[in-house]
Design a protein around this motif. Structure first.
Motif, PDB file in Angstrom:
ATOM      1  N   MET A  42      50.035  62.885  99.852  1.00 10.21           N
ATOM      2  CA  MET A  42      50.266  61.597  99.184  1.00 10.21           C
ATOM      3  C   MET A  42      51.388  61.750  98.162  1.00 10.21           C
ATOM      4  SD  MET A  42      47.612  59.289  96.895  1.00 10.21           S
ATOM      5  CE  MET A  42      46.526  58.974  98.284  1.00 10.21           C
ATOM      6  N   THR A  43      52.284  60.768  98.118  1.00  7.88           N
ATOM      7  CA  THR A  43      53.395  60.789  97.168  1.00  7.88           C
ATOM      8  C   THR A  43      52.878  60.571  95.753  1.00  7.88           C
ATOM      9  OG1 THR A  43      54.925  59.921  98.821  1.00  7.88           O
ATOM     10  CG2 THR A  43      55.554  59.682  96.513  1.00  7.88           C
ATOM     11  N   ARG A  44      53.279  61.461  94.844  1.00  2.68           N
ATOM     12  CA  ARG A  44      52.879  61.292  93.450  1.00  2.68           C
ATOM     13  C   ARG A  44      53.929  60.471  92.727  1.00  2.68           C
ATOM     14  NH1 ARG A  44      50.754  65.825  89.023  1.00  2.68           N
ATOM     15  NH2 ARG A  44      49.084  64.467  88.277  1.00  2.68           N
ATOM     16  N   THR A  45      53.453  59.503  91.952  1.00  2.06           N
ATOM     17  CA  THR A  45      54.334  58.570  91.248  1.00  2.06           C
ATOM     18  C   THR A  45      54.268  58.815  89.755  1.00  2.06           C
ATOM     19  OG1 THR A  45      54.010  56.877  92.955  1.00  2.06           O
ATOM     20  CG2 THR A  45      54.799  56.123  90.807  1.00  2.06           C
ATOM     21  N   ALA A  46      55.408  58.771  89.076  1.00  2.34           N
ATOM     22  CA  ALA A  46      55.455  58.788  87.618  1.00  2.34           C
ATOM     23  C   ALA A  46      55.730  57.373  87.135  1.00  2.34           C
ATOM     24  CB  ALA A  46      56.540  59.734  87.116  1.00  2.34           C
ATOM     25  N   LEU A  47      54.855  56.859  86.296  1.00  2.00           N
ATOM     26  CA  LEU A  47      55.041  55.550  85.676  1.00  2.00           C
ATOM     27  C   LEU A  47      55.655  55.778  84.302  1.00  2.00           C
ATOM     28  CD1 LEU A  47      54.658  52.502  85.524  1.00  2.00           C
ATOM     29  CD2 LEU A  47      52.281  52.889  84.818  1.00  2.00           C
ATOM     30  N   ILE A  48      56.948  55.451  84.167  1.00  2.00           N
ATOM     31  CA  ILE A  48      57.638  55.573  82.874  1.00  2.00           C
ATOM     32  C   ILE A  48      57.300  54.310  82.103  1.00  2.00           C
ATOM     33  CG2 ILE A  48      59.801  56.080  81.710  1.00  2.00           C
ATOM     34  CD1 ILE A  48      59.011  58.173  83.816  1.00  2.00           C
ATOM     35  N   ALA A  49      56.347  54.435  81.192  1.00  7.96           N
ATOM     36  CA  ALA A  49      55.712  53.268  80.586  1.00  7.96           C
ATOM     37  C   ALA A  49      56.283  52.961  79.210  1.00  7.96           C
ATOM     38  CB  ALA A  49      54.205  53.484  80.487  1.00  7.96           C
ATOM     39  N   GLY A  50      56.676  51.712  79.030  1.00  5.85           N
ATOM     40  CA  GLY A  50      57.073  51.217  77.723  1.00  5.85           C
ATOM     41  C   GLY A  50      55.958  50.373  77.135  1.00  5.85           C
ATOM     42  N   GLN A  51      56.325  49.397  76.342  1.00  7.96           N
ATOM     43  CA  GLN A  51      55.345  48.584  75.638  1.00  7.96           C
ATOM     44  C   GLN A  51      55.151  47.232  76.330  1.00  7.96           C
ATOM     45  OE1 GLN A  51      57.350  48.980  71.801  1.00  7.96           O
ATOM     46  NE2 GLN A  51      55.833  50.495  71.156  1.00  7.96           N
ATOM     47  N   GLY A  52      54.074  46.552  75.990  1.00  5.66           N
ATOM     48  CA  GLY A  52      53.771  45.260  76.593  1.00  5.66           C
ATOM     49  C   GLY A  52      52.690  45.367  77.659  1.00  5.66           C
ATOM     50  N   GLY A  53      52.447  44.241  78.327  1.00  7.29           N
ATOM     51  CA  GLY A  53      51.351  44.170  79.282  1.00  7.29           C
ATOM     52  C   GLY A  53      51.651  44.715  80.661  1.00  7.29           C
ATOM     53  N   LEU A  54      52.935  44.808  81.033  1.00  4.44           N
ATOM     54  CA  LEU A  54      53.268  45.230  82.393  1.00  4.44           C
ATOM     55  C   LEU A  54      52.804  46.646  82.709  1.00  4.44           C
ATOM     56  CD1 LEU A  54      54.524  44.799  85.145  1.00  4.44           C
ATOM     57  CD2 LEU A  54      56.764  45.314  84.158  1.00  4.44           C
ATOM     58  N   PRO A  55      53.041  47.654  81.847  1.00  7.28           N
ATOM     59  CA  PRO A  55      52.549  48.990  82.189  1.00  7.28           C
ATOM     60  C   PRO A  55      51.035  49.028  82.390  1.00  7.28           C
ATOM     61  CG  PRO A  55      54.114  49.109  80.370  1.00  7.28           C
ATOM     62  CD  PRO A  55      53.809  47.663  80.578  1.00  7.28           C
ATOM     63  N   VAL A  56      50.312  48.279  81.584  1.00  3.40           N
ATOM     64  CA  VAL A  56      48.851  48.235  81.711  1.00  3.40           C
ATOM     65  C   VAL A  56      48.454  47.645  83.059  1.00  3.40           C
ATOM     66  CG1 VAL A  56      46.721  47.303  80.727  1.00  3.40           C
ATOM     67  CG2 VAL A  56      48.572  48.044  79.210  1.00  3.40           C
ATOM     68  N   ALA A  57      49.089  46.544  83.432  1.00  6.57           N
ATOM     69  CA  ALA A  57      48.778  45.900  84.709  1.00  6.57           C
ATOM     70  C   ALA A  57      49.160  46.789  85.884  1.00  6.57           C
ATOM     71  CB  ALA A  57      49.500  44.553  84.806  1.00  6.57           C
ATOM     72  N   LEU A  58      50.295  47.452  85.774  1.00  5.35           N
ATOM     73  CA  LEU A  58      50.752  48.292  86.876  1.00  5.35           C
ATOM     74  C   LEU A  58      49.853  49.524  87.028  1.00  5.35           C
ATOM     75  CD1 LEU A  58      52.847  48.478  89.065  1.00  5.35           C
ATOM     76  CD2 LEU A  58      54.351  49.659  87.484  1.00  5.35           C
ATOM     77  N   ALA A  59      49.457  50.120  85.898  1.00  6.50           N
ATOM     78  CA  ALA A  59      48.546  51.262  85.969  1.00  6.50           C
ATOM     79  C   ALA A  59      47.224  50.856  86.603  1.00  6.50           C
ATOM     80  CB  ALA A  59      48.322  51.843  84.569  1.00  6.50           C
ATOM     81  N   ALA A  60      46.726  49.669  86.253  1.00 13.02           N
ATOM     82  CA  ALA A  60      45.477  49.189  86.851  1.00 13.02           C
ATOM     83  C   ALA A  60      45.623  49.000  88.354  1.00 13.02           C
ATOM     84  CB  ALA A  60      45.055  47.879  86.186  1.00 13.02           C
ATOM     85  N   ALA A  61      46.762  48.465  88.795  1.00 13.58           N
ATOM     86  CA  ALA A  61      46.998  48.268  90.228  1.00 13.58           C
ATOM     87  C   ALA A  61      47.089  49.603  90.959  1.00 13.58           C
ATOM     88  CB  ALA A  61      48.274  47.457  90.438  1.00 13.58           C
ATOM     89  N   LEU A  62      47.722  50.592  90.327  1.00  8.55           N
ATOM     90  CA  LEU A  62      47.854  51.908  90.949  1.00  8.55           C
ATOM     91  C   LEU A  62      46.486  52.577  91.071  1.00  8.55           C
ATOM     92  CD1 LEU A  62      51.093  53.169  89.150  1.00  8.55           C
ATOM     93  CD2 LEU A  62      50.872  52.551  91.562  1.00  8.55           C
ATOM     94  N   ARG A  63      45.659  52.429  90.031  1.00  8.68           N
ATOM     95  CA  ARG A  63      44.316  52.998  90.099  1.00  8.68           C
ATOM     96  C   ARG A  63      43.482  52.310  91.170  1.00  8.68           C
ATOM     97  NH1 ARG A  63      43.920  53.275  83.514  1.00  8.68           N
ATOM     98  NH2 ARG A  63      44.691  55.424  83.285  1.00  8.68           N
ATOM     99  N   GLU A  64      43.615  50.998  91.262  1.00 11.02           N
ATOM    100  CA  GLU A  64      42.841  50.248  92.251  1.00 11.02           C
ATOM    101  C   GLU A  64      43.217  50.650  93.672  1.00 11.02           C
ATOM    102  OE1 GLU A  64      41.908  45.578  93.476  1.00 11.02           O
ATOM    103  OE2 GLU A  64      43.009  46.049  91.637  1.00 11.02           O
ATOM    104  N   SER A  65      44.498  50.976  93.876  1.00 13.21           N
ATOM    105  CA  SER A  65      44.960  51.367  95.208  1.00 13.21           C
ATOM    106  C   SER A  65      44.828  52.874  95.452  1.00 13.21           C
ATOM    107  CB  SER A  65      46.419  50.952  95.404  1.00 13.21           C
ATOM    108  OG  SER A  65      47.268  51.655  94.497  1.00 13.21           O
ATOM    109  N   ALA A  66      44.207  53.587  94.492  1.00  5.27           N
ATOM    110  CA  ALA A  66      43.997  55.032  94.591  1.00  5.27           C
ATOM    111  C   ALA A  66      45.312  55.794  94.737  1.00  5.27           C
ATOM    112  CB  ALA A  66      43.061  55.368  95.757  1.00  5.27           C
TER     113      ALA A  66
END
Length: 274
Positions: A1-25
């Motif tokens: 499986m490809t490992r992804t790095a989420l370069i996270a800044g501030q605001g709601g988008l990183p939180v939403a994207l991390a949640a989507a990545l966790r949901e999709s395993a």
């Protein structure tokens, strides 16, 4: 499986994207620029500095990262020349030239550097397509006057985007009440809230439209415009009739809450065909 790095800044988008990545395993890790912590819960992030960019890139490769996504807001950090290591110093001419340019040029150079290290750079919309609505109304409908204002605003956003100024504008009754600049969308809408009543020619006419879109020619893997609940709240405070955006080009956070708030306020939400 490809490992992804989420370069996270501030605001709601990183939180939403991390949640989507966790949901999709999806196998991913979080990285944060020092001084710009994200709000992602249980992130255990890698922290890095621009002055030591090459060691950070090596660390990502050592951890098996093959794919990188950028999400969230960042301000340009103050750089300390004494912290630059010898290998990162080779990137200084590229970064220095980019720092003197507009945001779009800087982001393109950042993408190019990550690609030089053979990372695949992907957009947030590629990892979580549900965050980007397709064409149509999410709630409400636009009058002919609203549609004319949206068309005018889209043309204005296209022009300021070509100059790398901003990604949004507010138009009411054919008049541009404000455009987005460095302070961002919230500041633009706060200005409209303070001044729109005296700027609209006809107090009983069309209330105005906020329009958002990516800049023409923008690399859409980074810095897509974002709309959220705060955008709706400020648009309501500004007395606008609706929010429109380029379909497929804008991220909508907390969609259910955004739609509910807009519907309750009588505000239309329109993903408009380019």
């Amino acid at each position: 499986m490809t490992r992804t790095a989420l370069i996270a800044g501030q605001g709601g988008l990183p939180v939403a994207l991390a949640a989507a990545l966790r949901e999709s395993a999806t196998d991913f890790l979080v990285a944060e620029l020092e001084g710009f912590a994200s709000a992602i819960p249980d992130a255990d992030p890698i922290r890095f500095r621009v002055e030591r960019l090459v060691p950070f890139l090596d660390a990502l490769a050592d951890r098996g990262v093959a794919r990188v996504a950028f999400a969230g807001g960042l301000r340009r950090p103050a750089l300390d020349p004494e912290l630059i290591d010898a290998r990162s110093a080779t990137l200084v001419p590229r970064l220095a030239a980019a720092f003197r340019s507009g945001d779009d040029a800087l982001l393109r150079e950042v993408i190019a550097i990550f690609e030089d290290w053979e990372f695949e750079v992907v957009g947030a919309d590629a990892l979580a397509p549900a965050l980007v609505p397709g064409p149509g109304f999410l709630t409400g409908t636009a009058s002919d006057a609203d549609r004319a204002d949206a068309t005018r605003a889209a043309a204005i956003v296209g022009e300021i985007g070509r100059l790398d100024i901003g990604q949004g504008a507010v138009v009411a009754q054919g008049l541009c009440l404000a455009v987005e600049t460095l302070p961002g969308t919230d500041a633009m809408l706060d200005f409209v809230a303070a001044h729109a009543a005296r700027l609209r020619p006809d107090p009983k006419g069309a209330r105005g439209v906020l329009f958002k879109a990516p800049k023409p020619g923008q690399d859409r893997r980074i810095d897509l415009p974002v709309l959220g609940l705060r955008t709706v709240e400020r648009a309501v405070s500004a007395g606008l009739g609706g929010i429109a955006w380029e379909a497929g080009g804008v991220i909508v956070l907390d969609r259910a809450a955004v739609v509910a708030a807009a519907a309750a306020a009588g505000l239309f939400l329109w993903a408009r065909e380019p």
